[in-house]
Design an enzyme around this catalytic site. Structure first.
Site, PDB file in Angstrom:
ATOM      1  N   ASP A  12      -4.734   1.392  -0.418  1.00 41.13           N
ATOM      2  CA  ASP A  12      -5.114   2.575  -1.388  1.00 41.13           C
ATOM      3  C   ASP A  12      -3.793   2.266  -2.154  1.00 41.13           C
ATOM      4  O   ASP A  12      -2.640   2.045  -1.798  1.00 41.13           O
ATOM      5  CB  ASP A  12      -5.310   3.526  -0.900  1.00 41.13           C
ATOM      6  CG  ASP A  12      -5.474   4.762  -1.940  1.00 41.13           C
ATOM      7  OD1 ASP A  12      -6.115   4.393  -3.023  1.00 41.13           O
ATOM      8  OD2 ASP A  12      -4.884   5.980  -1.866  1.00 41.13           O
ATOM      9  N   ASP A  14      -2.875   5.272  -5.254  1.00 42.37           N
ATOM     10  CA  ASP A  14      -2.334   6.302  -5.608  1.00 42.37           C
ATOM     11  C   ASP A  14      -2.073   7.077  -4.290  1.00 42.37           C
ATOM     12  O   ASP A  14      -3.050   7.299  -3.426  1.00 42.37           O
ATOM     13  CB  ASP A  14      -3.256   7.287  -6.581  1.00 42.37           C
ATOM     14  CG  ASP A  14      -3.349   6.477  -7.780  1.00 42.37           C
ATOM     15  OD1 ASP A  14      -2.578   6.314  -8.431  1.00 42.37           O
ATOM     16  OD2 ASP A  14      -4.776   6.483  -8.411  1.00 42.37           O
ATOM     17  N   GLY A  49      -9.055   9.786  -4.082  1.00 41.11           N
ATOM     18  CA  GLY A  49      -9.876   8.705  -3.801  1.00 41.11           C
ATOM     19  C   GLY A  49     -11.184   8.792  -4.581  1.00 41.11           C
ATOM     20  O   GLY A  49     -11.741   7.766  -4.701  1.00 41.11           O
ATOM     21  N   ASP A 173      -4.620   7.556   2.036  1.00 42.49           N
ATOM     22  CA  ASP A 173      -4.133   8.846   2.219  1.00 42.49           C
ATOM     23  C   ASP A 173      -5.211   9.744   1.655  1.00 42.49           C
ATOM     24  O   ASP A 173      -5.085  11.284   1.559  1.00 42.49           O
ATOM     25  CB  ASP A 173      -3.041   9.285   0.950  1.00 42.49           C
ATOM     26  CG  ASP A 173      -3.417   9.140  -0.392  1.00 42.49           C
ATOM     27  OD1 ASP A 173      -4.243   8.475  -0.908  1.00 42.49           O
ATOM     28  OD2 ASP A 173      -2.995   9.997  -1.179  1.00 42.49           O
TER      29      ASP A 173
HETATM   30  C1  BG6 Z   1      -7.762   7.573  -7.336  1.00 39.05           C
HETATM   31  C2  BG6 Z   1      -7.173   8.758  -7.049  1.00 39.05           C
HETATM   32  O1  BG6 Z   1      -6.768   6.514  -6.724  1.00 39.05           O
HETATM   33  O2  BG6 Z   1      -8.153   7.225  -8.376  1.00 39.05           O
HETATM   34  C3  BG6 Z   1      -8.142   9.841  -7.578  1.00 39.05           C
HETATM   35  O3  BG6 Z   1      -7.096   9.212  -5.478  1.00 39.05           O
HETATM   36  C4  BG6 Z   1      -8.632   9.398  -9.156  1.00 39.05           C
HETATM   37  O4  BG6 Z   1      -7.425  11.195  -7.632  1.00 39.05           O
HETATM   38  C5  BG6 Z   1      -9.044   8.164  -9.066  1.00 39.05           C
HETATM   39  O5  BG6 Z   1      -9.255  10.413  -9.584  1.00 39.05           O
HETATM   40  C6  BG6 Z   1      -9.477   7.670 -10.638  1.00 39.05           C
HETATM   41  O6  BG6 Z   1      -8.302   7.517 -11.138  1.00 39.05           O
HETATM   42  P1  BG6 Z   1      -8.000   6.989 -12.752  1.00 39.05           P
HETATM   43  O7  BG6 Z   1      -6.786   6.477 -12.882  1.00 39.05           O
HETATM   44  O8  BG6 Z   1      -9.211   5.841 -12.944  1.00 39.05           O
HETATM   45  O9  BG6 Z   1      -8.365   8.222 -13.496  1.00 39.05           O
HETATM   46 MG    MG Z   2      -4.963   7.696  -2.574  1.00 38.16          MG
END
Ligand code: BG6
Ligand code: MG
Length: 214
Positions: A12, A14, A49, A173
């Site tokens: 993963d 973020d 996620g 996470d």
């Molecule tokens: C995930 C995060 O990796 O990406 C989430 O954990 C987030 O919190 C999701 O909402 C979507 O991210 P983005 O960058 O497309 O807005």
């Molecule tokens: Mg994550």
């Protein structure tokens, strides 16, 4: 030590490779404050996620106002613009030595290394931290129609890198990510916020422990 053959590691992004999770929180918090909706870290943990639009639905659970689909898209865009301001400040200094060294060690031992992220900003973030061309495959929010806990993002990561799902571990996470990993037939390794999750096959306290696991 994981007691089966492992050929690939799916990370993963973020909250695992880098700490963009704190920027997601700040950007959602600013938006929630602007529209007068209560938001805190506990609610934020439910967004880990989960896709941008699904995250917005969770944020709006506390809203008294009903938003149209068009207004929701505008709110999600507003949050993303805020979030991207934080991302623009990121640099290779935001990649910890521990993560960089561990990735290099895993690669030198022959594992294929891939990303499985719900984010549509994954490519940009990887470029910012100096990993733009590093991974064998990147599966992210741009190539999926179902967000975690659906296994699609991990199944595609394995497919893009020519890996057998049963030989992959996923490092996550988020509980949604651990559930997705298991639904994909992979080994779910929890780190950080998900450390105590009942969905983890294995939990690690630090990224460097991955080298002892597989
Ligand atoms: C995930 C995060 O990796 O990406 C989430 O954990 C987030 O919190 C999701 O909402 C979507 O991210 P983005 O960058 O497309 O807005
Ligand atoms: Mg994550």
């Amino acid at each position: 030590m994981i007691n089966k053959k492992i050929t690939g590691v799916i990370f993963d992004l973020d909250g695992v490779i880098c700490h963009t999770d704190k920027y997601h929180y700040k950007a959602w918090k600013e938006l929630a404050d602007e529209i007068g909706v209560y938001f805190d870290e506990e609610i934020n943990n439910r967004l880990r996620g989960v896709s941008r639009m699904e995250s917005l639905e969770i944020v709006l659970e506390r809203s008294e106002k009903i938003y149209s689909q068009k207004e929701k898209l505008a709110l999600a865009e507003r949050k993303n613009e805020r979030y991207k301001l934080f991302l623009r400040e990121m640099s290779p200094a935001d990649l910890s030595d521990e993560v960089r060294v561990t990735l290099d060690e895993l690669r030198s031992r022959g594992f294929k290394l891939t990303i499985g992220s719900s984010s549509k900003n994954a490519g940009f973030i990887l470029g910012q931290i100096g990993l733009g061309d590093y991974f064998d495959a990147v599966s992210d929010g741009n190539n999926i129609t179902n967000s975690k806990p659906h296994p699609e993002v991990f199944i595609k990561a394995a497919d893009f890198a020519g890996l057998n799902p049963a030989e992959c571990i996923v490092v996550e996470d988020a509980e949604a990510g651990l559930i997705a990993a298991k639904a994909a037939g992979m080994t779910a390794v929890a780190i950080g916020w998900a450390y105590d999750s009942e969905y983890a096959d294995v939990s690690i306290k630090s990224f460097g422990e991955l080298n002892l696991l597989c």
